[in-house]
Design an enzyme around this catalytic site. Sequence first.
Site, PDB file in Angstrom:
ATOM      1  N   SER A   1       3.209  -2.416  10.404  1.00 25.67           N
ATOM      2  CA  SER A   1       5.001  -2.495  10.276  1.00 25.67           C
ATOM      3  C   SER A   1       5.621  -3.806   9.897  1.00 25.67           C
ATOM      4  O   SER A   1       6.748  -4.119  10.584  1.00 25.67           O
ATOM      5  CB  SER A   1       5.510  -1.931  11.763  1.00 25.67           C
ATOM      6  OG  SER A   1       4.870  -0.643  12.175  1.00 25.67           O
TER       7      SER A   1
ATOM      8  N   HIS B   1      -9.677   0.654   4.809  1.00 20.58           N
ATOM      9  CA  HIS B   1      -8.122   0.775   5.593  1.00 20.58           C
ATOM     10  C   HIS B   1      -8.583   1.844   6.768  1.00 20.58           C
ATOM     11  O   HIS B   1      -9.167   2.729   6.679  1.00 20.58           O
ATOM     12  CB  HIS B   1      -7.260   1.604   4.475  1.00 20.58           C
ATOM     13  CG  HIS B   1      -5.869   1.462   5.226  1.00 20.58           C
ATOM     14  ND1 HIS B   1      -5.357   2.527   6.176  1.00 20.58           N
ATOM     15  CD2 HIS B   1      -4.837   0.803   4.998  1.00 20.58           C
ATOM     16  CE1 HIS B   1      -4.213   2.268   6.481  1.00 20.58           C
ATOM     17  NE2 HIS B   1      -3.784   1.261   5.714  1.00 20.58           N
TER      18      HIS B   1
ATOM     19  N   GLY C   1       2.856  -1.066   4.266  1.00 20.24           N
ATOM     20  CA  GLY C   1       2.695   0.147   3.967  1.00 20.24           C
ATOM     21  C   GLY C   1       4.344   0.759   3.655  1.00 20.24           C
ATOM     22  O   GLY C   1       4.788   0.479   2.689  1.00 20.24           O
ATOM     23  N   GLY C   2       4.937   1.438   4.653  1.00 21.59           N
ATOM     24  CA  GLY C   2       6.088   1.953   4.605  1.00 21.59           C
ATOM     25  C   GLY C   2       7.277   0.906   3.895  1.00 21.59           C
ATOM     26  O   GLY C   2       7.695   1.539   2.971  1.00 21.59           O
TER      27      GLY C   2
ATOM     28  N   GLU D   1      -7.013   4.253   8.014  1.00 22.03           N
ATOM     29  CA  GLU D   1      -6.974   5.652   7.646  1.00 22.03           C
ATOM     30  C   GLU D   1      -8.006   6.250   6.659  1.00 22.03           C
ATOM     31  O   GLU D   1      -8.401   7.386   7.241  1.00 22.03           O
ATOM     32  CB  GLU D   1      -5.523   5.902   6.650  1.00 22.03           C
ATOM     33  CG  GLU D   1      -4.146   5.550   7.593  1.00 22.03           C
ATOM     34  CD  GLU D   1      -3.010   5.277   6.678  1.00 22.03           C
ATOM     35  OE1 GLU D   1      -2.858   5.325   5.652  1.00 22.03           O
ATOM     36  OE2 GLU D   1      -2.026   4.893   7.518  1.00 22.03           O
TER      37      GLU D   1
ATOM     38  N   GLY E   1       2.255   2.078  10.683  1.00 16.94           N
ATOM     39  CA  GLY E   1       3.214   3.325  10.498  1.00 16.94           C
ATOM     40  C   GLY E   1       3.968   3.690  11.918  1.00 16.94           C
ATOM     41  O   GLY E   1       4.302   4.775  11.953  1.00 16.94           O
TER      42      GLY E   1
ATOM     43  N   GLU F   1      -5.345  -5.434  10.473  1.00 15.09           N
ATOM     44  CA  GLU F   1      -4.197  -4.715  10.630  1.00 15.09           C
ATOM     45  C   GLU F   1      -4.529  -3.616  12.122  1.00 15.09           C
ATOM     46  O   GLU F   1      -5.564  -2.697  12.082  1.00 15.09           O
ATOM     47  CB  GLU F   1      -4.475  -3.407   9.424  1.00 15.09           C
ATOM     48  CG  GLU F   1      -4.099  -3.967   8.124  1.00 15.09           C
ATOM     49  CD  GLU F   1      -3.482  -2.798   7.232  1.00 15.09           C
ATOM     50  OE1 GLU F   1      -2.296  -3.103   6.835  1.00 15.09           O
ATOM     51  OE2 GLU F   1      -4.068  -1.778   7.065  1.00 15.09           O
TER      52      GLU F   1
ATOM     53  N   ASN G   1       0.950  -1.301  -0.134  1.00 14.45           N
ATOM     54  CA  ASN G   1       0.101  -0.116  -0.112  1.00 14.45           C
ATOM     55  C   ASN G   1       0.983   1.124   0.079  1.00 14.45           C
ATOM     56  O   ASN G   1       1.332   1.437   0.845  1.00 14.45           O
ATOM     57  CB  ASN G   1      -0.970   0.039   1.289  1.00 14.45           C
ATOM     58  CG  ASN G   1      -1.527   1.361   1.701  1.00 14.45           C
ATOM     59  OD1 ASN G   1      -1.978   2.134   0.399  1.00 14.45           O
ATOM     60  ND2 ASN G   1      -2.213   1.406   2.686  1.00 14.45           N
ATOM     61  N   TRP G   2       1.036   2.049  -1.313  1.00 12.95           N
ATOM     62  CA  TRP G   2       1.810   3.039  -1.220  1.00 12.95           C
ATOM     63  C   TRP G   2       1.252   4.521  -0.614  1.00 12.95           C
ATOM     64  O   TRP G   2       2.063   5.398  -0.481  1.00 12.95           O
ATOM     65  CB  TRP G   2       2.117   3.195  -2.988  1.00 12.95           C
ATOM     66  CG  TRP G   2       2.783   2.088  -3.346  1.00 12.95           C
ATOM     67  CD1 TRP G   2       3.425   1.068  -2.681  1.00 12.95           C
ATOM     68  CD2 TRP G   2       3.621   2.229  -4.755  1.00 12.95           C
ATOM     69  NE1 TRP G   2       3.995   0.289  -3.772  1.00 12.95           N
ATOM     70  CE2 TRP G   2       4.197   1.061  -4.797  1.00 12.95           C
ATOM     71  CE3 TRP G   2       3.657   3.175  -5.663  1.00 12.95           C
ATOM     72  CZ2 TRP G   2       5.011   0.505  -5.934  1.00 12.95           C
ATOM     73  CZ3 TRP G   2       4.349   2.750  -7.001  1.00 12.95           C
ATOM     74  CH2 TRP G   2       4.940   1.416  -6.925  1.00 12.95           C
ATOM     75  N   LYS G   3       0.161   4.286  -0.226  1.00 16.20           N
ATOM     76  CA  LYS G   3      -0.780   5.496   0.446  1.00 16.20           C
ATOM     77  C   LYS G   3      -0.446   6.507  -0.508  1.00 16.20           C
ATOM     78  O   LYS G   3      -0.285   6.567  -1.780  1.00 16.20           O
ATOM     79  CB  LYS G   3      -0.148   5.754   1.718  1.00 16.20           C
ATOM     80  CG  LYS G   3      -0.028   4.530   2.720  1.00 16.20           C
ATOM     81  CD  LYS G   3       0.119   4.932   4.102  1.00 16.20           C
ATOM     82  CE  LYS G   3       0.237   3.381   4.901  1.00 16.20           C
ATOM     83  NZ  LYS G   3      -0.036   3.563   6.263  1.00 16.20           N
TER      84      LYS G   3
HETATM   85  C1  PEP Z   1      -0.723   0.083   5.983  1.00 13.46           C
HETATM   86  O1  PEP Z   1      -0.574   1.086   5.404  1.00 13.46           O
HETATM   87  O2  PEP Z   1      -1.598  -0.626   5.736  1.00 13.46           O
HETATM   88  C2  PEP Z   1       0.084  -0.621   6.773  1.00 13.46           C
HETATM   89  C3  PEP Z   1       0.423  -1.534   7.328  1.00 13.46           C
HETATM   90  O3  PEP Z   1       1.353   0.606   6.979  1.00 13.46           O
HETATM   91  P1  PEP Z   1       2.909   0.070   7.712  1.00 13.46           P
HETATM   92  O4  PEP Z   1       3.295  -1.131   7.013  1.00 13.46           O
HETATM   93  O5  PEP Z   1       3.483   1.249   7.431  1.00 13.46           O
HETATM   94  O6  PEP Z   1       2.395  -0.058   9.332  1.00 13.46           O
END
Ligand code: PEP
Length: 261
Positions: free
Chosen positions: A214, A96, A235-236, A98, A174, A168, A10-12
């Site tokens: 993470s 998600h 994500g990151g 967010e 994040g 999640e 997920n590049w957000k």
């Molecule tokens: C996400 O955005 O779905 C996520 C899990 O982010 P991160 O891996 O950065 O925690």
Amino acid sequence: MKKRPLIAGNWKMYKTASEAVTLVQTLKAAAHTVSNVTIVICPPFTALSEVSKVLNDTSINLGAQNMYCAPEGAFTGEISPTMLKDSGCRYVILGHSERRQYFKEDDILIHEKVKTALKYSIIPIVCVGETLAERDAKKHFDVVKTQFDESIGRLEKEDIAKVVIAYEPVWAIGTGKTATPDQAEQMHSYIRRLLNERYSQEIGSRISILYGGSVKPDNTRSLMEKPNIDGALVGGASLKAESFAQIIQEAQQTYESGNHS
Ligand code: PEP
């Protein structure tokens, strides 16, 4: 039996179209030896078409990060399932945390989006997960059950079988704080139980439940070894080809060594 893992990035709200193309070209080169992992990348809307062209001759799948629940219409600023398909998407992330937190999406809307995605043959990756306050209050199972019931628990059997679920925990997204493999497995097996009870064991065992929060190369293996963790939503660490490719390699090696605890 462990399922073939699914690793989604997920590049957000990162990467312009040209930056996305550069990233995906590097990823393509890094991931060319991978055959036993389903890979999905979810760039921002504005990069989908360009990235799709680069992915044409690869097995990497394209996904979007959101979608509206109507095929077209006067919905300023929204993106429809037909637009996503036209841009080459096979998957879409829905619900998600967010989106829930900053854009006030609730389970009723998420349910409508899931139904619409399925109607247009787009595979929804539906996110559920509790906040830290909810976990501290020991409400995490109740919270996830409500999200499950309201966003996907009323789907017909043939529809639920096509859904991917991502657990999640909001406190792990994040933040660098990963749920321990045991904490994640506890929730994954709970979600599996909900599926078995609501639908059937056969359906429950077919559905991929991803962990997100993470995920990094050095914690992938210990998570993937757990019997009910079928992949990861990253994500990151998906924003750098090297770390995302390492996560994919770790998932493949864990799968191939048949390791689970
Ligand atoms: C996400 O955005 O779905 C996520 C899990 O982010 P991160 O891996 O950065 O925690």
